[in-house]
Design an enzyme around this catalytic site. Structure first.
Site, PDB file in Angstrom:
ATOM      1  N   ASP A  74       9.022   4.672  11.505  1.00  0.00           N
ATOM      2  CA  ASP A  74       8.741   3.186  11.114  1.00  0.00           C
ATOM      3  C   ASP A  74      10.016   3.327  10.171  1.00  0.00           C
ATOM      4  OD1 ASP A  74       8.450   1.126   9.410  1.00  0.00           O
ATOM      5  OD2 ASP A  74       6.120   1.331   9.092  1.00  0.00           O
ATOM      6  N   TYR A 116       0.827   9.116  -0.382  1.00  0.00           N
ATOM      7  CA  TYR A 116       0.403   8.153   0.626  1.00  0.00           C
ATOM      8  C   TYR A 116       1.879   7.546   0.958  1.00  0.00           C
ATOM      9  CZ  TYR A 116      -0.672   4.033   3.469  1.00  0.00           C
ATOM     10  OH  TYR A 116      -0.715   3.116   4.454  1.00  0.00           O
ATOM     11  N   LYS A 166       0.195   5.295   7.474  1.00  0.00           N
ATOM     12  CA  LYS A 166      -0.193   6.276   8.432  1.00  0.00           C
ATOM     13  C   LYS A 166       0.754   6.853   9.377  1.00  0.00           C
ATOM     14  CE  LYS A 166      -4.608   7.124   7.255  1.00  0.00           C
ATOM     15  NZ  LYS A 166      -4.950   8.532   6.879  1.00  0.00           N
TER      16      LYS A 166
END
Ligand code: F6R
Ligand code: MG
Ligand code: MG
Length: 376
Positions: free
Chosen positions: A11, A229, A232
């Site tokens: 991504d 974080y 995902k």
């Protein structure tokens, strides 16, 4: 001849939040793969996206973990980031490129990788799955169903070439070790591990009778690399099918009863994995940044090349209207889970929330916590 299929994804930015890459990013990726095909580095290349993740599918003769192939993917992601995503201020530009220290392999730097090298059979169907808004453990149920469950795969029972079962390489993503388990003999041990989807994931599956590679999956956990974080890991997976492997229809059957995966909004929720049609433009998320979804691309591998329906364009294996019923069921499940708001199990458990922004919120409350007085 020996052929390798490499799927490398990242991504590196998208339009309207975490929705989809800009068409200029896809153009650049396709152009670079075409160049690599012309120079002979790869035999075929196909660039697509699942949600905000760009997926590069390459076939070549250079084997797994090849520095030139990994370098090609790394440079494509870097160039897309610098030339398109950053100048356009796309959302999360360069997000998955966690380190600049490329030295021949993208593993551990952010991008997800699934690779499989094999001796080409008389005819070799392969399926590449790509998912958005979930994690590698999302493949645990389908891989178990495809290669170990006689409820799903009739061939395990009926076909003598599958009857000896499969070997699963299971990784412990937290402690960084792996174990090889053989089914059907060690089925219960396999399920004991794979049931813990946030920790154990399958990297490879081999046919037990002759060790022939059957499947490969990406196992990157960005939060474990970065220690925080960072979205995902939106995994990819390659599965070989037919003639001694599960049939394409058996492989797809593993997705017909929607199951719940981790990810979705803020990587912090549980939701159903919806099988989607990319030809119908369903490979983008919307509701609550989801629900998590999976697409399935089908090819024949022929003399090192990927043969699709129009050149390298793959067939869309979840396009059949049958999957509309499955999608509707998944949507119902998604709505039911959302009625729970921020309560577990709709929200992930405490351990997995450690890698999200929730601990910062709890931390702010800490000074107000008082010891509980116990009456003697
Ligand atoms: C999930 C995901 C999104 C974001 C969410 C908030 O993997 O990427 O659900 O977590 O849209 O994003 P930020 O914090 O960038 O506003
Ligand atoms: Mg994103
Ligand atoms: Mg994504």
């Amino acid at each position: 001849m020996r052929t390798t299929v490499s799927v490398i994804k990242a991504d590196v930015g998208s339009i309207a939040g975490h929705h989809k890459p800009h068409p200029k990013m896809m153009e650049l990726a396709s152009g670079k793969l075409a160049e690599a095909e012309n120079t002979g580095l790869i035999k075929s290349g196909y660039a697509t996206h699942c949600g905000d993740d760009i997926i590069l599918v390459m076939s070549h003769g250079k084997g797994e973990d090849n520095p030139e192939i990994h370098g090609l993917a790394w440079n494509i992601f870097r160039e897309i980031t610098e030339k398109v995503a950053k100048p356009m201020k796309l959302y999360g530009a360069g997000q998955d490129l966690l380190s600049d220290a490329f030295s021949g392999n993208v593993r551990g730097l952010g991008p997800g990788v699934a690779e499989i090298e094999f001796e080409e059979r008389k005819s070799d169907p392969v399926i590449v799955f790509a998912a958005d808004k979930t994690e590698p453990g999302a493949w645990n149920i389908p891989l178990y169903r495809i290669f170990a469950s006689p409820e799903n795969t009739a061939g395990l029972v009926i076909d003598p070439t599958l009857h000896d079962g499969f070997k699963f390489e299971v990784l412990d993503l937290v402690e960084s070790w792996s174990v090889l388990l053989k089914t059907p003999e060690e089925l219960y041990d396999l399920v004991a591990l794979l049931g813990t989807v946030g920790r154990y994931a399958v990297s490879k599956v081999y046919r037990a009778s002759d060790g022939e590679p059957a499947a490969a999956a990406s196992t990157t956990r960005l939060s474990l690399i970065a220690g925080r974080y960072v979205g995902k890991d939106d995994p990819v997976m390659i599965v070989r099918a037919q003639a001694g492997f599960p049939a394409v229809g058996e492989v797809l059957a593993a997705f017909a009863t929607p199951f719940i995966v981790s990810g979705w909004m803020r990587g912090s929720h549980r939701g159903p994995l919806m099988p989607v049609s990319f030809r119908r433009g369903q490979n983008v998320v919307s509701f609550f940044d989801g629900p998590p979804r999976v697409m399935a691309m089908g090819w024949q591998v022929s003399n090192g090349r990927l043969v699709g329906q129009d050149g390298v364009e793959p067939v869309d294996l979840f396009e059949d209207p049958f999957w509309d019923t499955v999608r509707n069921k998944a949507a119902e499940l998604a709505l039911t889970l959302r009625t729970m708001g921020e309560f577990e199990p709709a929200r992930l458990g405490h351990e997995e929330m450690e890698y999200t922004t929730l601990p910062q919120v709890i931390e702010r409350l800490k000074p107000r916590f008082k010891p509980i007085e116990t009456k003697k």
